[in-house]
Motif scaffolding. Structure first.
Motif, PDB file in Angstrom:
ATOM      1  N   ALA A 272       0.891   3.875  -3.083  1.00 37.42           N
ATOM      2  CA  ALA A 272       0.599   5.305  -2.877  1.00 37.42           C
ATOM      3  C   ALA A 272       1.703   6.167  -3.488  1.00 37.42           C
ATOM      4  O   ALA A 272       1.417   7.175  -4.150  1.00 37.42           O
ATOM      5  N   LYS A 273       2.967   5.769  -3.302  1.00 39.21           N
ATOM      6  CA  LYS A 273       4.080   6.526  -3.883  1.00 39.21           C
ATOM      7  C   LYS A 273       3.996   6.510  -5.410  1.00 39.21           C
ATOM      8  O   LYS A 273       4.204   7.537  -6.067  1.00 39.21           O
TER       9      LYS A 273
ATOM     10  N   ASN B 148       0.828  -1.212   0.000  1.00 38.71           N
ATOM     11  CA  ASN B 148       0.000   0.000   0.000  1.00 38.71           C
ATOM     12  C   ASN B 148       0.861   1.260   0.000  1.00 38.71           C
ATOM     13  O   ASN B 148       0.542   2.241  -0.685  1.00 38.71           O
ATOM     14  N   GLU B 149       1.961   1.236   0.752  1.00 39.84           N
ATOM     15  CA  GLU B 149       2.861   2.392   0.767  1.00 39.84           C
ATOM     16  C   GLU B 149       3.488   2.602  -0.605  1.00 39.84           C
ATOM     17  O   GLU B 149       3.537   3.728  -1.111  1.00 39.84           O
TER      18      GLU B 149
ATOM     19  N   ILE C 152       1.334   6.012  -7.296  1.00 41.03           N
ATOM     20  CA  ILE C 152       0.175   6.784  -7.763  1.00 41.03           C
ATOM     21  C   ILE C 152       0.498   8.274  -7.727  1.00 41.03           C
ATOM     22  O   ILE C 152       0.162   9.023  -8.649  1.00 41.03           O
ATOM     23  N   THR C 153       1.189   8.713  -6.679  1.00 44.11           N
ATOM     24  CA  THR C 153       1.600  10.118  -6.591  1.00 44.11           C
ATOM     25  C   THR C 153       2.548  10.464  -7.733  1.00 44.11           C
ATOM     26  O   THR C 153       2.398  11.519  -8.375  1.00 44.11           O
TER      27      THR C 153
END
Length: 109
Positions: free
Chosen positions: A62-63, A58-59, A65-66
């Motif tokens: 998220a990175k 998940n981390e 996707i950013t």
């Protein structure tokens, strides 16, 4: 009296057999409990490991996707700027052609 002694002996034998049966059932149940507790601990450990992996995924997600959002923004801004350059180039070309035609007619006159 010997009949009563024999009956007492039978009761005693049955009582001992019942106790032994109960002990055997308890021992079997204890064996099953130990096996299931071991399985439970293994599953809990697997869940813990899977949960840790999920947190890391998940981390990372998220990175990424950013980063993708930043790529999208940069691409969009670059494409917009490029379109402005194309429009300016087209305008410049039109002006140059018009001026060139105007200069030719002045030279030919």
């Amino acid at each position: 009296m010997s009949q009563q002694g024999a009956a007492l002996q039978n009761y005693n034998n049955e009582l001992v057999k019942c106790i032994e049966d109960l002990c055997a059932k308890r021992d079997e149940l204890q064996r099953q409990i130990l096996i299931e507790e071991e399985d439970k601990h293994k599953l809990e450990n697997e869940i813990r490991i899977a949960s840790e992996k999920l947190v890391k995924i998940n981390e990372n997600l998220a990175k990424k996707i950013t980063a993708r959002t930043e790529f999208d923004r940069t691409i969009s801004e670059t494409e917009a700027a490029y379109m402005k350059i194309l429009e300016s180039s087209q305008t410049l070309l039109s002006v140059l052609k018009r001026e060139s035609t105007s200069l030719r007619t002045k030279v030919d006159d």
